[in-house]
Design a protein around this motif. Structure first.
Motif, mmCIF file in Angstrom:
data_model
loop_
_atom_site.group_PDB
_atom_site.id
_atom_site.type_symbol
_atom_site.label_atom_id
_atom_site.label_comp_id
_atom_site.label_asym_id
_atom_site.label_seq_id
_atom_site.Cartn_x
_atom_site.Cartn_y
_atom_site.Cartn_z
ATOM 1 N N GLU A 117 0.798 -1.264 0.003
ATOM 2 C CA GLU A 117 -0.041 0.163 0.172
ATOM 3 C C GLU A 117 1.283 1.455 0.305
ATOM 4 O OE1 GLU A 117 -3.290 2.161 2.226
ATOM 5 O OE2 GLU A 117 -3.147 0.029 2.433
ATOM 6 N N GLY A 118 0.966 2.126 -1.013
ATOM 7 C CA GLY A 118 1.310 3.358 -0.706
ATOM 8 C C GLY A 118 2.260 3.051 -2.076
ATOM 9 N N VAL A 119 2.669 2.003 -1.999
ATOM 10 C CA VAL A 119 3.868 2.252 -3.246
ATOM 11 C C VAL A 119 3.907 1.352 -4.340
ATOM 12 C CG1 VAL A 119 6.163 1.307 -3.089
ATOM 13 C CG2 VAL A 119 4.963 2.504 -0.672
ATOM 14 N N CYS A 120 3.374 0.779 -4.311
ATOM 15 C CA CYS A 120 2.709 -0.506 -5.924
ATOM 16 C C CYS A 120 1.854 -0.769 -5.022
ATOM 17 C CB CYS A 120 4.557 -0.994 -5.350
ATOM 18 S SG CYS A 120 4.663 -2.983 -4.332
ATOM 19 N N ASP A 121 0.872 -1.408 -6.795
ATOM 20 C CA ASP A 121 -0.281 -1.738 -6.723
ATOM 21 C C ASP A 121 0.691 -3.416 -6.534
ATOM 22 O OD1 ASP A 121 0.272 -2.549 -9.696
ATOM 23 O OD2 ASP A 121 -0.652 -0.546 -10.048
#
Length: 123
Positions: A117-121
């Protein structure tokens, strides 16, 4: 002849192939014998062209270590473990293993995208 090693002794590459998943990414690091780097690249190219003909390889890229490194890393995305397993299980692929110079060791492992979460999907 290509030999195989394990990066994670708790999860062997052959066991990973049994799990139904897709798409999957195989990340395979090769250690080339000293002075045999060009031969490893030629053997890998032969393998990659065979895999591309399967029609189930979505993308492939080879990376080479810098500063005189003898490491190469293949990153290839497959539609599924089933498609990868089928390509690896043919007599034609088995014959490719002999194309690698003696002393070449490969460390394959299967991965899937992982969302942080918040960095990559994870898609």
């Amino acid at each position: 002849m290509l030999k195989f090693g394990q990066l994670d002794e708790s999860t062997h590459f052959h066991d990973q192939q049994k799990e139904a998943a897709g798409p999957v990414t195989i990340i395979n690091t090769f250690v080339a014998p000293e002075g045999k780097e060009d031969e490893v690249v030629a053997a890998w190219k032969d393998d990659a062209e065979y895999m591309q003909r399967s029609g189930h390889l979505l993308s492939v890229q080879l990376y080479r270590g810098i500063a005189g490194s003898r490491l190469f890393t293949n990153v290839a995305v497959w539609k599924s473990t089933e498609h990868l397993r089928a390509a690896l299980g043919t007599p034609e692929f088995a014959s490719h293993l002999a194309g690698y110079p003696a002393g070449t060791v490969a460390y394959p492992h299967l991965y899937q995208k992982f969302a942080v979460e918040g960095v990559c999907d994870g898609e």
